[in-house]
Motif scaffolding. Structure first.
Motif, PDB file in Angstrom:
ATOM      1  N   LEU A  77       0.688  -1.141  -0.119  1.00  0.00           N
ATOM      2  CA  LEU A  77       0.074   0.090  -0.194  1.00  0.00           C
ATOM      3  C   LEU A  77       0.985   1.233  -0.071  1.00  0.00           C
ATOM      4  O   LEU A  77       0.525   2.394  -0.490  1.00  0.00           O
ATOM      5  N   GLU A  78       1.969   1.218   0.314  1.00  0.00           N
ATOM      6  CA  GLU A  78       2.726   2.509   0.698  1.00  0.00           C
ATOM      7  C   GLU A  78       4.195   2.357   0.755  1.00  0.00           C
ATOM      8  O   GLU A  78       4.648   1.138   1.297  1.00  0.00           O
ATOM      9  N   THR A  79       5.024   3.421   0.592  1.00  0.00           N
ATOM     10  CA  THR A  79       6.366   3.500   0.872  1.00  0.00           C
ATOM     11  C   THR A  79       6.754   4.525   1.875  1.00  0.00           C
ATOM     12  O   THR A  79       6.486   5.564   1.627  1.00  0.00           O
ATOM     13  N   ARG A  80       7.192   4.072   3.025  1.00  0.00           N
ATOM     14  CA  ARG A  80       7.324   5.097   4.331  1.00  0.00           C
ATOM     15  C   ARG A  80       8.842   5.258   4.536  1.00  0.00           C
ATOM     16  O   ARG A  80       9.306   3.869   4.711  1.00  0.00           O
ATOM     17  N   ILE A  81       9.306   6.357   4.463  1.00  0.00           N
ATOM     18  CA  ILE A  81      10.837   6.655   4.894  1.00  0.00           C
ATOM     19  C   ILE A  81      11.047   7.576   5.749  1.00  0.00           C
ATOM     20  O   ILE A  81      10.177   8.712   5.853  1.00  0.00           O
ATOM     21  N   ASP A  82      11.688   7.139   6.855  1.00  0.00           N
ATOM     22  CA  ASP A  82      12.002   8.260   7.814  1.00  0.00           C
ATOM     23  C   ASP A  82      13.659   8.104   8.240  1.00  0.00           C
ATOM     24  O   ASP A  82      13.841   7.064   9.126  1.00  0.00           O
ATOM     25  N   LEU A  83      14.306   8.796   7.673  1.00  0.00           N
ATOM     26  CA  LEU A  83      15.851   8.556   7.772  1.00  0.00           C
ATOM     27  C   LEU A  83      16.376   9.910   8.384  1.00  0.00           C
ATOM     28  O   LEU A  83      15.989  10.801   7.795  1.00  0.00           O
ATOM     29  N   TRP A  84      17.473   9.591   9.354  1.00  0.00           N
ATOM     30  CA  TRP A  84      17.760  10.682   9.932  1.00  0.00           C
ATOM     31  C   TRP A  84      19.475  11.068   9.572  1.00  0.00           C
ATOM     32  O   TRP A  84      19.909  10.053   9.752  1.00  0.00           O
ATOM     33  N   MET A  85      19.908  12.139   9.390  1.00  0.00           N
ATOM     34  CA  MET A  85      21.137  12.494   9.077  1.00  0.00           C
ATOM     35  C   MET A  85      21.801  13.005  10.330  1.00  0.00           C
ATOM     36  O   MET A  85      21.337  14.217  10.644  1.00  0.00           O
ATOM     37  N   ILE A  86      22.544  12.252  10.988  1.00  0.00           N
ATOM     38  CA  ILE A  86      22.973  13.022  12.618  1.00  0.00           C
ATOM     39  C   ILE A  86      24.551  13.875  12.297  1.00  0.00           C
ATOM     40  O   ILE A  86      25.040  12.901  11.964  1.00  0.00           O
ATOM     41  N   PRO A  87      24.482  15.040  12.256  1.00  0.00           N
ATOM     42  CA  PRO A  87      25.726  15.519  12.097  1.00  0.00           C
ATOM     43  C   PRO A  87      26.763  15.252  13.223  1.00  0.00           C
ATOM     44  O   PRO A  87      26.266  15.006  14.268  1.00  0.00           O
ATOM     45  N   GLN A  88      27.910  15.355  12.823  1.00  0.00           N
ATOM     46  CA  GLN A  88      28.954  15.243  13.926  1.00  0.00           C
ATOM     47  C   GLN A  88      28.974  16.288  15.124  1.00  0.00           C
ATOM     48  O   GLN A  88      29.382  16.049  16.069  1.00  0.00           O
TER      49      GLN A  88
END
Length: 427
Positions: free
Chosen positions: A331-342
């Motif tokens: 039904l869906e494509t769910r994306i939750d990605l975090w880029m955590i800076p240094q």
């Protein structure tokens, strides 16, 4: 004897190719007869008998033709509600379930028709029918659904309490229009659902006007300008207008009438040409006349999803990539990605967003993935936010399910692949 062998060949082709049509015991005989008729002038039964592969090729072609028709007739209504006549992914089609659930009160019947469940999200379709089509009613779904006794609020339903559906429906559409029963659907997220059979209950509320419906056609609507159209467009506008005129509990009003509130003062309920409530103060002269509870079951184990929530963090040159959610379902494509800076600062997070920019999902062949034609909320570019005191460059997106599920999917920015997910899918 040769004819019997031919039938056996045909039946094997049907059984091994397209199981959706083999329930018809006459199918092999019908396909065989047409095959012989089409090739009768070129080859006789002896030719078929000597070279059955030619028969198989022709029969398979015919089976595909029959299958296209059969699938169109038997395609679960939820698929049409979700994507219309657009192509359907194998995963979406294979997880759609026909359900049985119907109830009638005071001449109004509501029946659940089909659904798709991906393990978290459920999309469903229904029909609402009026035994007295010349006396339309408005119907709204209670926003709370019950799953094995647990109440869950729907995310969306066509029969919204603030925009109930009129049954029959006078809406403008390409002919032929299905006005009674009226079709609709909805979506809901369900958590902690057990595998196996799940019992659901929905409640639909029926409303009738205190006086009558006052139909106010918008000045630029097709129904109000039928004479200016020709051909199919005119036929469609006339069909909608004739439907409105067939209602015994409706009269026609003008915008001037709405301004002086004549109809509202007299207890009329104002609707537009599609049967939707006008957004007017005090446009609530409706009486609840019935509540229709519909119970149905579905199999929660018939679900498809690839979930990568437990993926390890990836160390990049200037950040850590954290996969909060990466879920591909029917039904869906769910994306939750975090880029955590240094460095934990807004400036550092913003710098990452400017450097990496919008994302793209790429399959194992290096091609951009294709999505099914559903509603979605896309956000390919990241945004800056603070989560539990940590500044992050966050990719948050909700797209439809993929039209084709590849062997693998890569999350890329520009020409750089940041992370790779192995789906292990086979065509």
């Amino acid at each position: 004897m040769e004819d019997f062998k031919d039938k056996q060949i045909v039946q094997r082709v049907i059984d091994n190719s397209l199981s959706g049509i083999q329930d018809d015991p006459r199918m092999a005989q019908r396909v065989l007869r047409i095959a012989h008729e089409k090739e009768g002038k070129k080859m006789n039964k002896k030719t078929f008998g000597r070279n059955p592969s030619k028969l198989v090729i022709l029969v398979l072609t015919l089976v595909l033709v029959f299958a296209t028709t059969a699938f169109a007739l038997t395609r679960p209504a939820v698929l049409s509600w979700l994507i219309g006549n657009a192509p359907v992914s194998l995963q979406l089609e294979s997880t759609a379930q026909t359900v049985i659930g119907e109830n009638s009160v005071d001449g109004i019947t509501v029946r659940m028709t089909s659904l798709v469940f991906d393990g978290e999200k459920l999309a469903f379709s229904y029909e609402m029918e009026n035994d007295q089509p010349d006396l339309p009613v408005l119907i709204a779904a209670n926003p709370m659904m019950s799953f094995d006794g647990k109440e869950v609020q729907m995310m969306y339903c066509t029969a919204d309490p603030y925009a109930p559906q009129m049954v029959p429906s006078p809406h403008l559409d390409v002919l032929p229009v299905k006005r009674n029963p009226v079709v609709g659907g909805g979506e809901v997220y369900v958590s902690d659902i057990t595998k196996g059979k799940v019992t659901c209950e929905m409640t639909f509320v029926v409303y009738k006007p205190e006086n009558k419906f006052a139909v106010a056609l918008l000045p630029d609507s097709m129904q109000a300008n039928v004479e200016s159209y020709t051909g199919d467009a005119r036929s469609e506008a006339e069909d909608s207008l004739h439907t409105l005129k067939s209602f015994r509990n409706a009269i026609f009003a003008t915008e001037a009438d709405l301004v002086n509130e004549q109809w509202l003062a007299e207890g009329y309920t104002v609707i537009d040409g599609s049967g939707m409530l006008y957004d007017l103060p005090d446009n609530s002269h409706l009486n609840e006349t019935a509540q229709i509870k519909v119970t149905f079951e579905f199999d929660a184990s018939v679900a498809f999803a690839c979930d990568f929530a437990e993926t390890d963090d990836v160390e990049l040159a200037d950040a850590t990539l954290h996969v909060e959610q990466f879920r591909l379902s029917s039904l869906e494509t769910r994306i939750d990605l975090w880029m955590i800076p240094q460095e934990n600062s807004e400036k550092a997070a913003r710098s990452l967003a400017e450097k990496y920019g919008a994302y793209t999902l790429i399959d194992e062949q290096g091609k951009t993935v294709q999505y099914s034609e559903m509603d979605y909320m896309a956000a390919a570019t990241p945004y800056i936010t603070q989560i539990n005191g940590q500044w992050v460059c966050r990719y948050l997106s909700q797209m439809p399910g993929l039209l084709r599920f590849p062997e693998s999917v890569a999350f890329t920015v520009g020409d750089e692949e940041l992370i790779h997910f192995n789906l292990m899918m086979e065509e």
